[in-house]
Design a protein around this motif. Structure first.
Motif, PDB file in Angstrom:
ATOM      1  N   TYR A   1      42.054  45.477  28.848  1.00  0.00           N
ATOM      2  CA  TYR A   1      40.650  45.102  28.684  1.00  0.00           C
ATOM      3  C   TYR A   1      39.785  46.275  28.266  1.00  0.00           C
TER       4      TYR A   1
ATOM      5  N   THR B   1      45.611  39.855  30.175  1.00  0.00           N
ATOM      6  CA  THR B   1      45.075  41.134  30.638  1.00  0.00           C
ATOM      7  C   THR B   1      43.989  41.678  29.714  1.00  0.00           C
ATOM      8  N   ALA B   2      43.608  40.900  28.698  1.00  0.00           N
ATOM      9  CA  ALA B   2      42.672  41.432  27.709  1.00  0.00           C
ATOM     10  C   ALA B   2      41.222  41.341  28.159  1.00  0.00           C
ATOM     11  N   LEU B   3      40.977  40.669  29.289  1.00  0.00           N
ATOM     12  CA  LEU B   3      39.603  40.534  29.764  1.00  0.00           C
ATOM     13  C   LEU B   3      39.429  41.299  31.068  1.00  0.00           C
ATOM     14  N   ASN B   4      38.243  41.839  31.241  1.00  0.00           N
ATOM     15  CA  ASN B   4      37.938  42.552  32.475  1.00  0.00           C
ATOM     16  C   ASN B   4      37.906  41.558  33.639  1.00  0.00           C
TER      17      ASN B   4
ATOM     18  N   ARG C   1      34.190  49.957  37.840  1.00  0.00           N
ATOM     19  CA  ARG C   1      34.193  48.958  38.897  1.00  0.00           C
ATOM     20  C   ARG C   1      35.618  48.557  39.278  1.00  0.00           C
ATOM     21  N   ASN C   2      36.496  48.505  38.269  1.00  0.00           N
ATOM     22  CA  ASN C   2      37.879  48.163  38.571  1.00  0.00           C
ATOM     23  C   ASN C   2      38.587  49.265  39.336  1.00  0.00           C
TER      24      ASN C   2
ATOM     25  N   PRO D   1      35.874  39.501  42.063  1.00  0.00           N
ATOM     26  CA  PRO D   1      35.677  38.069  42.266  1.00  0.00           C
ATOM     27  C   PRO D   1      36.968  37.334  42.632  1.00  0.00           C
ATOM     28  N   ARG D   2      38.118  37.917  42.321  1.00  0.00           N
ATOM     29  CA  ARG D   2      39.374  37.230  42.616  1.00  0.00           C
ATOM     30  C   ARG D   2      39.617  37.114  44.107  1.00  0.00           C
TER      31      ARG D   2
ATOM     32  N   PHE E   1      35.038  33.440  35.856  1.00  0.00           N
ATOM     33  CA  PHE E   1      35.765  34.704  35.756  1.00  0.00           C
ATOM     34  C   PHE E   1      37.113  34.471  35.082  1.00  0.00           C
TER      35      PHE E   1
ATOM     36  N   HIS F   1      40.126  35.074  35.834  1.00  0.00           N
ATOM     37  CA  HIS F   1      41.263  34.554  36.598  1.00  0.00           C
ATOM     38  C   HIS F   1      41.195  33.050  36.802  1.00  0.00           C
TER      39      HIS F   1
ATOM     40  N   VAL G   1      33.181  43.538  44.944  1.00  0.00           N
ATOM     41  CA  VAL G   1      33.602  44.159  43.692  1.00  0.00           C
ATOM     42  C   VAL G   1      34.468  43.209  42.874  1.00  0.00           C
TER      43      VAL G   1
ATOM     44  N   ARG H   1      31.068  50.794  31.919  1.00  0.00           N
ATOM     45  CA  ARG H   1      30.841  49.351  32.037  1.00  0.00           C
ATOM     46  C   ARG H   1      32.060  48.589  32.514  1.00  0.00           C
ATOM     47  N   HIS H   2      33.267  49.117  32.265  1.00  0.00           N
ATOM     48  CA  HIS H   2      34.456  48.334  32.611  1.00  0.00           C
ATOM     49  C   HIS H   2      35.409  49.027  33.579  1.00  0.00           C
TER      50      HIS H   2
END
Lengths: 523, 314
Positions: B212, A93-96, B233-234, B309-310, A143, A145, B307, B229-230
């Protein structure tokens, strides 16, 4: 290079850190060990200037002559990432999740105006190459994931070292990773420290990790450093009783000599579990993913069997199949001669015979129920006996708690006590087999030692059999008679625990053993 | 991404088909004679028979359904029983009011809600946050027609900046039309903005607690930079969901507001058609609304994938 002098932190008058002092030189690794809540992470956050709101820090944190505690927030933003980098425990979870890894690594440079975007991306490429994510398989546009936990931790490291900081803080960087991945990440960190002449503050609860890595060791307890010095000296002399207790608990072996019987209790024969894969083309049926591949083994009455392997090897799927929660596509599972099969309602008599204890002592209880109700929960499946209350009390006593504890809520207990309650819940139906799924992995070493003692004691008193799933070879060695090593859905080696761990035959077992950090305590 | 879009498009088509069957069945097949219903209790049997003939109720259900669907595909929605004009023309006129009104209201609500939600989340627990939460609570609790009447009283009756109602038509020029839609759009937007601001706030607060964000701060981003920046968007994903629902609601849900401001919109059309028992209009407008809702859902799905990518691989 960095000197922490008399660092104290308090939140609302409650002291969390008291007079913490240590120093780290260039190219040196300081291991900071202690149990959860001892203030290790708080120390790191205080150095980073990222304390939670309401926390107040006093003392001095001097980096190259500048006292960080005296800096304003914008000045501190300039220090973070440029002079001090930090990586955290949970790489998943440490990455956006919505930003590519290239952008996230490059951001460190962009934010400090060290490079234009295109230069930053080129630098990010070099850093990712350095941490072992080569361009071919890991282009910048990947990415998070799409990466595994270990790969994500590498991205975090690349992010933290992008500007070649003087100090890197690693807060439990490998705790969430498999042993082989852990070994590689630790290697990487060690290499970086030598190459870049960085100082590394390595925070961990695992003495074995520090023993193999650090130059100096600081032992922390209740917000204070109780002992510090060169690693070998601290481990040899163990002047402080707490250090002694930690070292002993890390190597703890419940010394019960138990002889299992020859009668089989759990029989798994040729078990196969396939998962359907997502359809890639409309009319082509994809090949299923085989999570458990022709697995056969037995657990005899009174026997404790370990199941080891890395995440994704199929341990959990196999466990769920044994518990009757996953259907099999081949083979069969028998408990005490009766077939276990998912999908149909399992008979109460069969259900009663096995129970499970999970890893997370925080997430596996309903917070709104009292302990009595939590422990009595398995009776929903087996029918509530008339003496249910007495049995709840009995189960609590047998795990070292008191009958009065049944009126409390789960948040009133510590992690170790919660795991005792989980064991009590498993004992309530008087089962013959208990499946322990990483049941001690989330616990501190001293608590873990107590729980291992408890498990050994219960087994001796109640004649229980255990199926003990773990990634930690030390724990498996401490508590099991036989061990199964699982890789990619198959059992690649099995035999008496001592024999397998002393003289492994399969290359994978050898690899696992070589990767596991060893705490060699000088007498 | 293309595969994702195509699969969503396929499900869009299937939903439409299913909806058309349900609507047709509800109105024309389920027992009860639509012609008798439309004419009321005092109709003579001859009149009912004549209407049945006109509606083509004599044929088999399947033929009638296919006729209806193929008609719609060609843009022929039949003839309104009360207005005696093609339903397609009727609907088209109304859409010229309803779609701009819904878009206007949605734009207003987004423009108000996103900054306000962001502001409150960034100052969580402070006076700004408490003020925003109180105001949005009020915005949700107070019905929009009451807002509408208040707006009329202040801006039309007292200040005389806007007219109290009616729509001059776009033929009179873009500006007068725009002006006529302003008060209704504000009345529609305020409650929606209150909901959206709350969603934005809670989504952002949740995102700000994520690991994050901590990683980003450790890289040297300031709190504001980490949000921009983070976190932003989430946090957009739940916001998009609500936006999609709101647009669908605004398109037809403006009945009361359209009545307060005497606007010839879609909501009023369907309301009148129901009271006048004009089943042909009802059937077509409901189908059109279903189409709009499904289309919006499709667009929201595409926005999700843009928005996050997953989601693109599915």
């Amino acid at each position: 290079m960095i000197a922490v002098q008399g660092l104290s932190v308090a939140i609302g008058g409650t002291p969390l850190l008291r007079g913490v002092s240590f120093g780290i030189d260039r190219g040196q690794i300081l291991g900071l060990v202690g149990e959860s809540g001892s203030g290790k992470s708080m120390t790191a956050l205080a150095i980073m200037g990222l304390l939670p709101p309401g926390a107040h820090a006093a003392g001095r944190v001097v980096l190259d002559g500048t006292d960080l505690l005296g800096l304003s927030e914008p000045q501190m933003c300039d220090m973070r990432g440029r002079q001090i980098g930090m990586i955290f425990q949970e790489p998943m979870t440490a990455l956006n999740p919505v930003q590519s890894i290239g952008d996230q690594v490059a951001e460190t440079l962009v934010i400090h105006r060290a490079a234009t975007r295109s230069e930053a991306l080129r630098a990010a490429r070099r850093r990712l190459d350095r941490v072992g994510l080569p361009e071919g398989r890991f282009p910048l546009g990947r990415f998070p994931h799409e990466l595994s936990g270990g790969q994500r931790q590498r991205v975090c490291i690349a992010m933290a070292i992008a500007l070649r900081p003087q100090l890197l803080i690693a807060d439990e960087p490998t705790t969430a990773l498999d042993v082989t991945t852990q070994a590689r990440i630790l290697d990487l960190l060690k290499g970086l420290v030598e190459e870049e002449r960085m100082g590394l503050l390595l925070i961990t609860h695992d003495l074995a990790v520090v023993a193999g890595m650090a130059d100096r060791l600081a032992v922390m307890r209740a917000g204070e450093i109780v002992e510090q010095g060169p690693v070998a000296d601290v481990l040899r002399e163990r002047r402080h009783p707490y250090t002694r207790a930690l070292v002993e608990a890390s190597a703890h072996h419940p010394g019960a000599d138990l002889r299992p019987t020859d009668r089989p209790l759990l029989q798994v024969a040729g078990a196969v579990r396939d998962y359907p894969q997502p359809r890639l083309r409309l009319f082509a049926r994809p090949a299923p993913f085989r999570a458990v591949d022709e697995v056969s083994f037995e657990v005899r009455r009174g026997e404790s069997v370990g199941l080891v392997g890395e995440s994704g090897c199929g341990k959990s799927t196999l466990t769920r199949a044994i518990l009757g929660l996953e259907p099999l596509q081949g083979g069969e599972i028998r408990l005490d001669g009766q077939a276990v099969s998912a999908g149909q309602r399992m008979q109460a008599s069969l259900r009663r015979k096995m129970n499970v204890v999970f890893q997370d002592p925080y997430g596996s209880f309903n917070p709104r129920h009292r302990v009595a109700r939590l422990i009595a929960e398995p009776f929903h499946l087996t029918g509530r006996p008339v003496d249910a209350d007495a049995r709840v009390a009995e189960a609590l006593v047998s795990v070292g708690l008191t009958p009065e504890d049944r009126h409390k809520f789960i948040h009133e207990f510590s992690g170790g006590q919660r795991q005792r309650i989980a064991i009590a819940r498993a004992l309530i139906t008087r089962p013959e087999l208990i499946v322990l799924d990483e049941a001690v992995s989330a616990l501190d070493v001293r608590v873990r030692a107590q729980i291992l003692d408890l498990l050994a004691d219960l087994r001796a008193r109640l004649g229980l059999s255990y199926l003990f799933i773990s990634h930690d070879l030390h724990v498996v060695r401490a508590i099991t008679d036989r061990v199964l090593v699982m890789q990619a859905g198959r059992i690649v080696e099995q035999g008496p625990t001592e024999k397998v761990l002393r003289a492994p035959e399969h290359p994978y077992t050898k690899e696992l053993l070589a990767a596991a950090p060893v705490l060699e305590v000088p007498p | 991404m293309l595969r994702f879009a195509l699969s969503r498009l396929l499900s869009l088509g299937l939903s439409l088909l299913a909806a058309s069957v349900v609507i047709f069945a509800a109105i024309e097949v389920i027992p009860g004679d639509p012609a008798a219903y439309m004419l009321g209790m005092n109709a003579t049997p001859e009149a009912v028979a004549a209407l049945r003939d006109e509606l083509g109720l004599g044929g088999a259900a399947l033929t009638r359904y296919l006729d209806w669907v193929s008609g719609m595909l060609r843009g022929d929605f039949g003839l309104s029983y009360t207005y005696r004009v093609p339903v397609a023309d009727l609907v088209a006129q109304r859409l010229w009011v309803s779609v701009p009104l819904a878009g206007y209201a949605l734009a207003l609500s987004t423009l108000i809600a996103l900054p306000v939600g962001l502001w409150a989340a960034a100052r969580r627990g402070g006076p700004v946050d408490i003020g925003v939460m109180g105001a949005t609570q009020l915005g949700i609790a107070v019905p929009n027609f009451w807002f509408a009447m208040l707006l009329v009283l202040v801006f039309a009756v007292k200040l005389r900046w806007f007219s109290a109602g009616g729509f001059p038509g776009w033929e009179a020029g873009v500006w007068p039309g725009f002006k006529a839609l302003t008060l209704p759009a504000v009345a529609l937007a305020l409650p929606q903005a209150a909901i959206l601001a709350r969603v934005m706030r809670s989504a952002l607060i949740e995102t700000l607690g994520q690991d994050y964000i901590r990683s980003a701060r450790a890289k040297g981003l300031s709190r504001g930079q980490a949000i921009r920046r983070h976190a932003l968007r989430n946090a957009l994903i739940p916001v998009l969901t609500i936006l999609g629902l709101q647009f669908s609601f605004l398109l037809a849900g403006a009945i009361i507001i359209e009545n307060v401001f005497f606007l010839p919109g879609l909501g009023r059309l369907i309301f009148q058609a129901i009271t006048q028992r004009d089943l042909i209009v009802v059937e077509s407008v409901v189908m059109l609304l279903v189409f709009a809702v499904i289309l919006v859902t499709f667009l929201v799905d595409l926005a999700y994938a843009a928005v996050d990518p997953r989601l693109r691989r599915r």
